[in-house]
Design a protein around this motif. Structure first.
Motif, mmCIF file in Angstrom:
data_model
loop_
_atom_site.group_PDB
_atom_site.id
_atom_site.type_symbol
_atom_site.label_atom_id
_atom_site.label_comp_id
_atom_site.label_asym_id
_atom_site.label_seq_id
_atom_site.Cartn_x
_atom_site.Cartn_y
_atom_site.Cartn_z
ATOM 1 N N SER A 10 37.915 46.215 37.867
ATOM 2 C CA SER A 10 38.591 45.778 39.055
ATOM 3 C C SER A 10 39.748 44.786 38.389
ATOM 4 C CB SER A 10 37.816 44.819 39.860
ATOM 5 O OG SER A 10 38.459 44.138 40.851
ATOM 6 N N LYS A 11 41.001 45.344 39.279
ATOM 7 C CA LYS A 11 42.137 44.742 39.002
ATOM 8 C C LYS A 11 42.389 43.140 39.807
ATOM 9 C CE LYS A 11 44.895 48.608 37.550
ATOM 10 N NZ LYS A 11 46.182 49.312 37.796
ATOM 11 N N ASP A 12 41.163 42.874 40.626
ATOM 12 C CA ASP A 12 41.234 41.731 41.404
ATOM 13 C C ASP A 12 41.082 40.453 40.644
ATOM 14 O OD1 ASP A 12 41.051 39.680 43.097
ATOM 15 O OD2 ASP A 12 39.375 40.633 44.189
ATOM 16 N N HIS A 15 37.586 38.885 41.189
ATOM 17 C CA HIS A 15 36.113 39.638 41.107
ATOM 18 C C HIS A 15 35.467 39.098 39.942
ATOM 19 C CE1 HIS A 15 33.823 43.219 40.974
ATOM 20 N NE2 HIS A 15 33.942 42.943 39.591
#
Length: 96
Positions: A10-12, A15
């Motif tokens: 995930s690039k969040d 996350h």
């Protein structure tokens, strides 16, 4: 999972972070007074604690959104400061 495939990363930046981790990092970076100035809610300004703040933030979606936004700002600020800091060469590269 199929062979040869890697799990998606995930690039969040939120996350995998718990609200407690986010709040603890914000307090370490800004302190309670700084946090209270940036987000004017009583749990940050009047006898603040992680426990009471978590209770409020879990029940109040608008406040949680503000905390998450401030966390993302903090991450950008830390990255900017790290990029602007002068790089020191490793000890092995120093001239005699």
């Amino acid at each position: 999972m199929m062979r040869g495939m890697h799990p998606a990363v995930s690039k969040d930046p939120l996350h995998g972070k718990t609200l407690e981790q986010i709040l603890t990092e914000l307090v370490a970076f800004f302190g309670w007074p700084g946090l209270g100035r940036r987000i004017a809610i009583r749990c940050f300004t009047s006898d603040p604690s992680v426990r009471s703040s978590l209770q409020f933030l879990r029940r109040t979606p608008w406040a949680r959104t503000k905390v998450e936004s401030l966390y993302l700002f903090m991450l950008r600020e830390q990255a900017r400061q790290a990029a602007a800091a002068p790089r020191r060469p490793p000890d092995g590269d120093l001239p005699p």
